[in-house]
Write an enzyme that holds these catalytic residues in place. Structure first.
Site, PDB file in Angstrom:
ATOM      1  N   THR A 159       0.861  -1.191   0.000  1.00 26.78           N
ATOM      2  CA  THR A 159       0.000   0.000   0.000  1.00 26.78           C
ATOM      3  C   THR A 159       0.895   1.237   0.000  1.00 26.78           C
ATOM      4  O   THR A 159       1.299   1.704  -1.059  1.00 26.78           O
ATOM      5  CB  THR A 159      -0.973  -0.003   1.193  1.00 26.78           C
ATOM      6  OG1 THR A 159      -0.253  -0.177   2.414  1.00 26.78           O
ATOM      7  CG2 THR A 159      -2.006  -1.102   1.043  1.00 26.78           C
ATOM      8  N   LYS A 185       4.565  -6.557   3.925  1.00 25.64           N
ATOM      9  CA  LYS A 185       4.249  -5.183   3.585  1.00 25.64           C
ATOM     10  C   LYS A 185       3.971  -4.449   4.896  1.00 25.64           C
ATOM     11  O   LYS A 185       3.498  -5.023   5.884  1.00 25.64           O
ATOM     12  CB  LYS A 185       3.063  -5.075   2.634  1.00 25.64           C
ATOM     13  CG  LYS A 185       1.725  -5.543   3.156  1.00 25.64           C
ATOM     14  CD  LYS A 185       0.934  -4.553   3.963  1.00 25.64           C
ATOM     15  CE  LYS A 185       0.740  -3.259   3.211  1.00 25.64           C
ATOM     16  NZ  LYS A 185       0.006  -2.274   4.094  1.00 25.64           N
ATOM     17  N   THR A 196       2.546  -8.285  12.101  1.00 26.96           N
ATOM     18  CA  THR A 196       2.675  -6.981  11.465  1.00 26.96           C
ATOM     19  C   THR A 196       1.607  -6.847  10.402  1.00 26.96           C
ATOM     20  O   THR A 196       0.764  -7.712  10.248  1.00 26.96           O
ATOM     21  CB  THR A 196       4.067  -6.786  10.855  1.00 26.96           C
ATOM     22  OG1 THR A 196       4.203  -5.427  10.466  1.00 26.96           O
ATOM     23  CG2 THR A 196       4.293  -7.688   9.674  1.00 26.96           C
ATOM     24  N   GLU A 283       6.711   5.340   7.448  1.00 28.59           N
ATOM     25  CA  GLU A 283       6.295   6.488   6.645  1.00 28.59           C
ATOM     26  C   GLU A 283       7.080   7.738   7.027  1.00 28.59           C
ATOM     27  O   GLU A 283       7.001   8.229   8.154  1.00 28.59           O
ATOM     28  CB  GLU A 283       4.785   6.697   6.805  1.00 28.59           C
ATOM     29  CG  GLU A 283       4.013   5.580   6.123  1.00 28.59           C
ATOM     30  CD  GLU A 283       2.533   5.565   6.432  1.00 28.59           C
ATOM     31  OE1 GLU A 283       1.799   4.903   5.683  1.00 28.59           O
ATOM     32  OE2 GLU A 283       2.120   6.195   7.420  1.00 28.59           O
ATOM     33  N   ASN A 405       0.131  10.559   5.449  1.00 29.45           N
ATOM     34  CA  ASN A 405      -1.151  10.197   6.039  1.00 29.45           C
ATOM     35  C   ASN A 405      -2.225  11.252   5.806  1.00 29.45           C
ATOM     36  O   ASN A 405      -3.424  10.948   5.797  1.00 29.45           O
ATOM     37  CB  ASN A 405      -0.967   9.901   7.529  1.00 29.45           C
ATOM     38  CG  ASN A 405      -0.319   8.555   7.730  1.00 29.45           C
ATOM     39  OD1 ASN A 405      -0.954   7.527   7.568  1.00 29.45           O
ATOM     40  ND2 ASN A 405       0.964   8.545   8.033  1.00 29.45           N
ATOM     41  N   SER A 410      -6.599  10.306  -0.709  1.00 30.01           N
ATOM     42  CA  SER A 410      -6.761  11.155  -1.887  1.00 30.01           C
ATOM     43  C   SER A 410      -6.113  10.531  -3.110  1.00 30.01           C
ATOM     44  O   SER A 410      -5.455   9.520  -3.027  1.00 30.01           O
ATOM     45  CB  SER A 410      -6.173  12.536  -1.631  1.00 30.01           C
ATOM     46  OG  SER A 410      -4.798  12.445  -1.349  1.00 30.01           O
TER      47      SER A 410
END
Length: 410
Positions: A159, A185, A196, A283, A405, A410
Site C-alpha cells: 500500500t 508489507k 505486522t 512512513e 497520512n 486522496s
C-alpha cells in the site's frame, strides 16, 4: 495513493529469494487502485501445506482476520488470497459476504475445502465492496499461476510501502536442503499486537502444524511484536507461515526433533529481517532506531519501558532533528509506569553514556553528534533495578509522516 520516494533506509535491491517447491503463485489485478498496478496475490499449494500464524488482537479487526482465526486451528492450507487497496475491515455483513464469495470461488477452482483457504486484505478501512469483486478475478489469477516471482508478489499487496520487502534462507538439515522465502508489507499503522501488517513466509520443509505454530508464536514476540512506527495497531495484522513438505525430507513432528533448532533459528532470522524492513520503510522515516532497555524488574517490564521510549513523539522528533536529547528518553521511561531505580539509571547514545547514576555526565559531544547524523541510531537505557532486558525497533518521526497520512485517501 500517490507515488512515494523510496525510503533512504531501503535495501539496495530486492533479495534473490530461493524457489520454494510445492507452491505456485500469481500477481494479478482486481482494480482497487487507479492505473494498471497489480493488487492481488494468489498462492496455491497443490499438495497442501501446514500453516501457522499470528493475528492482530484489534477489536476492529478485518473480516479476513476473523476468517483466518477460525481456520488456523485446523492447520492445513491449499490456497492464500491477498488483496491490497481495501482492508475489508469494519465492513459488517458486506465483508463476510465478500469472503464467502472469494472462498467459494477458490474452492471451485482449486478443488479444496473452505478451511484450507486463507485470506488477507489491506488498504482503506470501512469501505464495503461487492461480494464478487475479488472472486470474479480469481479465474484469471489461477490461470496465471507459476513459480513465484517474489518481487512481483510483494508489490501486489503493498500500500504505502516505498519498496517491496523480502527475506530468505537456505539451510542443510541432515543432508537435505531446506528453503525459506518470506514477503511482507508495512509502512504506517505499525505497532503490531501479534503480527505486522501483512507477512507471508513459505518453506519446503515438512513440519507438523502444531510444531510450526509453536515456532511462530515464540518468534513473533522478538520480531514483529518488537517493532513500532507510530504506535497504531492495524485492523489487518496477519502473519502466516506455510510449510509445503515438498523437499522430500522426513517430517518434523515433535519439539525434540534435533533438526528443529537450526530451522527455528533460520525462520527467526527471516522474520526479523522482514520486521526491520517494515521499520526501515516507516512512513517518512530517515533513521532506524534500536532501543535496548536493561536492568529492569523483568523482561516484560523492560519491554514496556522500551516501547514507551520508541513510541514517544518527543523522542522520535528529537532523533529526526539529530538531537541526542536524553532528557526526553528519561521522560519516556518515567511515563511507562514500570518500577525503576532512578538513582541508578543510565542512558547511552551510540557508545557514549550521556547520563549515569541518575544524572548528567560529561561525554564526547562530537562522537554523539556524529552518531546522531547516521541512519542507524542506538539507544540503551539501564534502569538499575534487575536483570530484565528487551530490544525494540522504531524510526524517527518526520514531516513526511504527516504528508503521507494527510494524503492517504486522496
Amino acid at each position: 495513493m500517490k507515488d512515494l520516494p523510496i525510503s533512504p533506509l531501503a535495501p539496495d535491491a530486492f533479495p534473490d529469494l530461493p524457489n520454494v517447491a510445492g507452491m505456485q503463485a500469481s500477481a494479478t489485478r482486481v482494480g482497487f487502485y487507479a492505473g494498471t498496478r497489480n493488487d492481488l496475490m494468489t498462492v496455491i499449494f497443490p499438495h497442501g501445506a501446514s500453516v501457522a500464524g499470528a493475528l492482530t488482537r484489534s477489536a476492529t479487526r478485518s473480516a479476513d482476520v476473523d476468517w483466518c482465526a477460525a481456520q488456523l486451528p485446523k492447520g492445513r492450507a491449499r490456497a492464500l488470497v491477498v488483496n491490497a487497496g481495501n482492508s475489508n475491515a469494519f465492513t459488517g455483513p458486506a465483508g463476510v459476504a465478500k469472503n464467502a464469495a472469494t472462498v467459494k470461488q477458490t474452492c471451485a477452482l482449486v478443488g479444496c475445502a473452505p478451511h484450507e483457504v486463507f485470506l488477507a486484505a489491506t488498504g482503506v478501512i470501512g469501505v464495503p465492496v461487492a461480494p464478487n469483486r475479488v472472486a470474479d478475478t480469481l479465474p484469471q489469477a489461477i490461470a496465471a499461476l507459476a513459480a513465484p516471482d517474489w518481487e512481483a508478489l510483494a508489490r501486489a499487496f503493498s500500500t504505502t510501502d516505498t519498496f517491496p520487502k523480502g527475506a530468505g534462507a537456505c539451510l542443510d538439515l541432515d543432508g537435505v536442503e531446506v528453503r525459506i522465502a518470506g514477503l511482507a508489507k508495512g509502512s504506517g499503522m505499525i505497532a503490531p499486537n501479534m503480527a505486522t501488517m501483512l507477512a507471508f513466509v513459505f518453506t519446503d520443509a515438512d513440519i507438523a502444524p502444531s510444531v510450526l505454530q509453536s515456532l511462530v508464536s515464540a518468534h513473533v514476540e522478538t520480531t514483529f511484536n518488537a517493532i513500532t512506527v507510530d504506535s497504531d495497531t492495524s485492523t489487518s495484522d496477519t502473519l502466516l507461515v506455510f510449510a509445503t513438505g515438498a523437499n522430500g525430507a522426513s517430517p518434523i513432528t515433535t519439539q525434540d526433533d534435533p533438526r528443529l533448532g537450526a530451522f527455528s533459528e533460520a525462520l527467526r532470522q527471516v522474520l526479523l529481517d522482514l520486521a526491520l524492513q517494515v521499520v526501515r520503510d516507516g512512513e517518512g522515516a530517515q533513521k532506524l532506531i534500536q532501543v535496548t532497555v536493561e536492568g529492569a524488574h523483568s523482561d516484560a517490564s523492560a519491554r514496556a519501558i522500551a516501547f514507551a521510549i520508541a513510541n514517544s513523539p518527543l523522542v522520535k522528533t528529537a532523533i529526526a532533528g539529530e538531537d541526542a536529547n536524553w532528557g526526553r528518553v528519561v521522560m519516556a521511561v518515567g511515563k511507562a509506569g514500570e518500577p525503576i531505580a532512578v538513582d541508578n539509571m543510565a542512558v547511552r547514545f551510540g557508545g557514549e553514556w550521556t547520563a549515569r547514576h541518575g544524572g548528567a555526565v560529561d561525554y564526547d559531544v562530537a562522537q554523539v553528534d556524529a552518531h546522531m547524523k547516521g541512519q542507524e541510531i542506538d539507544i540503551l537505557v539501564n534502569v538499575g533495578l534487575g536483570n530484565g532486558r528487551a530490544i525494540v525497533w522504531t524510526c524517527d518521526l518526520t514531516h513526511g509522516y504527516i504528508k503521507i497520512n494527510g494524503d492517504y485517501r486522496s
